[in-house]
Design a protein around this motif. Structure first.
Motif, PDB file in Angstrom:
ATOM      1  N   ALA A 101      21.877  -9.778 -11.941  1.00 10.60           N
ATOM      2  CA  ALA A 101      22.241  -9.512 -10.550  1.00 10.60           C
ATOM      3  C   ALA A 101      21.618 -10.559  -9.618  1.00 10.60           C
ATOM      4  CB  ALA A 101      21.799  -8.102 -10.153  1.00 10.60           C
ATOM      5  N   LEU A 102      20.373 -10.939  -9.894  1.00  7.46           N
ATOM      6  CA  LEU A 102      19.735 -11.989  -9.090  1.00  7.46           C
ATOM      7  C   LEU A 102      20.505 -13.297  -9.198  1.00  7.46           C
ATOM      8  CD1 LEU A 102      15.976 -11.254  -9.866  1.00  7.46           C
ATOM      9  CD2 LEU A 102      17.097 -11.077  -7.627  1.00  7.46           C
ATOM     10  N   ARG A 103      20.965 -13.591 -10.408  1.00  5.67           N
ATOM     11  CA  ARG A 103      21.745 -14.813 -10.622  1.00  5.67           C
ATOM     12  C   ARG A 103      23.043 -14.757  -9.813  1.00  5.67           C
ATOM     13  NH1 ARG A 103      24.812 -16.933 -15.424  1.00  5.67           N
ATOM     14  NH2 ARG A 103      25.039 -14.743 -15.873  1.00  5.67           N
ATOM     15  N   LEU A 104      23.669 -13.579  -9.766  1.00  6.47           N
ATOM     16  CA  LEU A 104      24.890 -13.418  -8.966  1.00  6.47           C
ATOM     17  C   LEU A 104      24.611 -13.665  -7.489  1.00  6.47           C
ATOM     18  CD1 LEU A 104      26.516 -10.235 -10.543  1.00  6.47           C
ATOM     19  CD2 LEU A 104      27.404 -12.564 -10.642  1.00  6.47           C
ATOM     20  N   ARG A 105      23.429 -13.300  -7.058  1.00  8.72           N
ATOM     21  CA  ARG A 105      23.042 -13.483  -5.661  1.00  8.72           C
ATOM     22  C   ARG A 105      22.626 -14.928  -5.382  1.00  8.72           C
ATOM     23  NH1 ARG A 105      19.282  -9.368  -2.549  1.00  8.72           N
ATOM     24  NH2 ARG A 105      21.273  -8.612  -1.840  1.00  8.72           N
ATOM     25  N   GLY A 106      22.363 -15.708  -6.427  1.00  6.87           N
ATOM     26  CA  GLY A 106      21.950 -17.098  -6.240  1.00  6.87           C
ATOM     27  C   GLY A 106      20.453 -17.306  -6.325  1.00  6.87           C
ATOM     28  N   ASP A 107      19.700 -16.259  -6.672  1.00 11.57           N
ATOM     29  CA  ASP A 107      18.245 -16.352  -6.813  1.00 11.57           C
ATOM     30  C   ASP A 107      17.901 -16.734  -8.246  1.00 11.57           C
ATOM     31  OD1 ASP A 107      15.503 -16.124  -6.851  1.00 11.57           O
ATOM     32  OD2 ASP A 107      15.446 -14.024  -6.190  1.00 11.57           O
ATOM     33  N   VAL A 108      18.029 -18.028  -8.547  1.00  8.71           N
ATOM     34  CA  VAL A 108      17.815 -18.514  -9.916  1.00  8.71           C
ATOM     35  C   VAL A 108      16.357 -18.377 -10.327  1.00  8.71           C
ATOM     36  CG1 VAL A 108      17.978 -20.543 -11.410  1.00  8.71           C
ATOM     37  CG2 VAL A 108      19.804 -20.036  -9.790  1.00  8.71           C
ATOM     38  N   ALA A 109      15.428 -18.672  -9.410  1.00 12.74           N
ATOM     39  CA  ALA A 109      13.999 -18.567  -9.734  1.00 12.74           C
ATOM     40  C   ALA A 109      13.635 -17.122 -10.077  1.00 12.74           C
ATOM     41  CB  ALA A 109      13.152 -19.081  -8.574  1.00 12.74           C
ATOM     42  N   GLY A 110      14.139 -16.175  -9.282  1.00 12.34           N
ATOM     43  CA  GLY A 110      13.891 -14.755  -9.564  1.00 12.34           C
ATOM     44  C   GLY A 110      14.505 -14.326 -10.879  1.00 12.34           C
ATOM     45  N   ALA A 111      15.713 -14.814 -11.153  1.00 12.27           N
ATOM     46  CA  ALA A 111      16.374 -14.498 -12.424  1.00 12.27           C
ATOM     47  C   ALA A 111      15.555 -15.018 -13.596  1.00 12.27           C
ATOM     48  CB  ALA A 111      17.784 -15.083 -12.443  1.00 12.27           C
ATOM     49  N   LEU A 112      15.058 -16.245 -13.492  1.00  9.60           N
ATOM     50  CA  LEU A 112      14.246 -16.814 -14.575  1.00  9.60           C
ATOM     51  C   LEU A 112      12.966 -16.004 -14.796  1.00  9.60           C
ATOM     52  CD1 LEU A 112      14.647 -20.647 -13.989  1.00  9.60           C
ATOM     53  CD2 LEU A 112      15.413 -19.343 -15.992  1.00  9.60           C
ATOM     54  N   ARG A 113      12.325 -15.559 -13.718  1.00  4.84           N
ATOM     55  CA  ARG A 113      11.114 -14.734 -13.862  1.00  4.84           C
ATOM     56  C   ARG A 113      11.431 -13.447 -14.614  1.00  4.84           C
ATOM     57  NH1 ARG A 113      10.098 -16.633  -8.640  1.00  4.84           N
ATOM     58  NH2 ARG A 113      11.063 -14.787  -7.719  1.00  4.84           N
TER      59      ARG A 113
END
Length: 198
Positions: A101-113
């Motif tokens: 979901a973070l990746r869908l929002r564009g938060d790549v750093a959060g997705a990686l964490r």
């Protein structure tokens, strides 16, 4: 659903396939052979590791999150996945879901964490780990970090992901060269009088 890909708990195989297509459009249906048997084993292990009532509540939150994401409401999806993580912070699936979901929002750093946490909690085994390796590999690939992508795809492939195996083939320069030569040869066979590049 235990994940927005082939991660599932109480959903049907068709539900999992539809969600897999939505969140990983280049992945075919049935990416992981033997999925149902392995899911039953993982569900049993989770039932032993977590309080059943709490696990049921978390799975329901994840289903709500998947439904929200499916309808384009990523904010609600993130709320549901975060709540599931708050209730069972040692369960890898919630982090894998939230990462997508973070990746869908564009938060790549959060997705990686979140993917790193999911992989650590799953000890690199099972469906949550497989999906997390694929997701992280795709992010690395988009960031032109080919060696990191290759490592993650290799681990996902060992866990049964056909999508990861295909990505490994695409990352192999010799394979790409062979594919190019094969296309040129087939072009010449189809059009013997032409240059083969038509």
């Amino acid at each position: 659903m235990r994940g927005l890909g082939t991660e599932g708990t109480m959903a049907t195989a068709n539900d999992r396939a539809v969600l897999q297509t939505i969140f990983n459009p280049s992945t075919p249906f049935g990416d992981i052979p033997g999925l149902d048997d392995e899911e039953e084993e993982e569900a049993q292990e989770e039932g032993e590791a977590f309080a059943p009532e709490l696990l049921e509540q978390v799975r329901d939150l994840e289903l709500q999150g998947v439904s929200a994401a499916e309808s384009g409401d990523v904010s609600t999806a993130l709320e549901r996945f975060s709540e599931a993580i708050r209730l069972l912070p040692e369960r890898a699936s919630g982090y894998n879901n939230r990462a997508q979901a973070l990746r869908l929002r564009g938060d790549v750093a959060g997705a990686l964490r979140d993917l790193d946490v999911a992989i650590r909690l799953s000890r690199g085994c099972g469906h949550a780990a497989c999906q997390s390796f694929v997701q992280r590999g795709l992010i690395h690939q988009l960031q032109a970090r080919q060696e990191d992508a290759r490592r993650d795809f290799e681990r996902a492939a060992r866990l049964g992901s056909a999508f990861a195996r295909r990505q490994l083939v695409l990352l192999n320069p010799y394979s790409a060269l062979c594919n190019q030569m094969l296309c040129e040869m087939l072009g010449r066979l189809r059009n013997p009088g032409g240059t083969g590049n038509e």
